[in-house]
Motif scaffolding. Structure first.
Motif: not given
Length: 271
Positions: A104-107, A111-115, A156-160, A164-167
């Motif tokens: 959901t953070v780095e689709p 999936i990015a197109e669906r979003i 900022v989402y922490v993935v593995k 990952v900075p987001k809006s």
């Protein structure tokens, strides 16, 4: 009832020739509600604002607005006023969020197109400019609980183990048990309802008139449908953890058209 429009006292600026004041200063992320002579023409940020029969006008001030902002008023008999409103800056801390599904953070591209398609549907629901003035009500909490995420904070989402900075966060998160009833904070019209959006899960929008809308995300169920007229305090759904969520909570967001605003600034005094 008195409203909380800011984290500071609002001094009022008014011309004796006009019906009502605009605030002299507002914080970033505020919804400004003022009153002018009925029949006036009001413009702000290149948009002609809808003026209610009682003279009420509303507009949003963005998270990153530096100000000053300018409002032009022309009364029915031709009198003009130029209103300057200062914008008080706010601090925007960084929120680190761990535990969300990495996809959901780095689709992936599909999936990015669906979003993108799903978000375009939500955006389209926010272009309404209905003459209803439900936004003039004193807003109430849709649920009670701990504020677990604040409007405007950088996410900022922490993935593995990687940041990952987001809006910036577009609303206010209220932690509550799954299934907790969600109540309409003000009357309005349901303009969007979908239980299965990829990022936001169960998603509901209620339009309050003049471009003002509220949105409720991650719902476990939705009890209303598009076109329903909703009254303040009516149960419209239930708290969930659908979409990109680490636990059960309600994401409560507000917009003035495409401008995101902070719902916490509109709650009644004492909340």
């Amino acid at each position: 009832m008195k409203r909380v429009f800011a984290l500071l006292a609002l001094s009022l600026l008014a011309s004796p020739a006009l019906a009502a004041p605009f605030p002299a200063q507002v914080p970033q992320g505020a919804l400004v509600i003022a009153r002018v002579d009925p029949g006036s023409e009001v413009t702000y940020a290149g948009r002609t604002l809808r003026v209610a029969p009682d003279g009420a006008v509303a507009f949003g001030v963005g998270r990153d607005e530096k100000g000053p902002i300018h409002v032009q008023v022309r009364t029915r008999d031709g009198r003009r006023q130029h209103v300057t409103i200062e914008v008080a800056p706010r601090d925007w801390p960084v929120e680190r969020v761990d535990g969300v599904p990495p996809k959901t953070v780095e689709p992936p591209p599909e999936i990015a197109e669906r979003i993108r398609r799903e978000q375009a549907r939500v955006v389209a629901a926010r272009v309404r400019d209905d003459e209803r003035t439900d936004f003039e009500q004193a807003f109430i909490w849709p649920v009670t609980g701990r504020i677990s995420g604040r409007f405007g904070n950088q996410r900022v989402y922490v993935v593995k183990g990687k940041d990952v900075p987001k809006s910036p966060h577009s609303g206010m998160d209220i932690a509550a048990p799954e299934g907790t009833p969600v109540k309409a904070p003000a009357a309005g019209l349901v303009t969007f309802a979908d239980t299965g959006l990829y990022l936001t899960g169960g998603t509901l929008l209620i339009d309050h008139g003049h471009g003002v809308s509220t949105n409720f995300l991650h719902l476990s169920r939705i009890d209303v449908k598009v076109g329903d007229r909703i009254e303040q305090g009516q149960v419209v759904g239930a708290v969930g953890r659908t979409g990109r969520a680490t636990g059960p909570h309600l994401h409560w967001g507000m917009n003035w058209f495409d401008v995101r605003i902070d719902p916490l600034l509109l709650l009644e005094t004492g909340h």
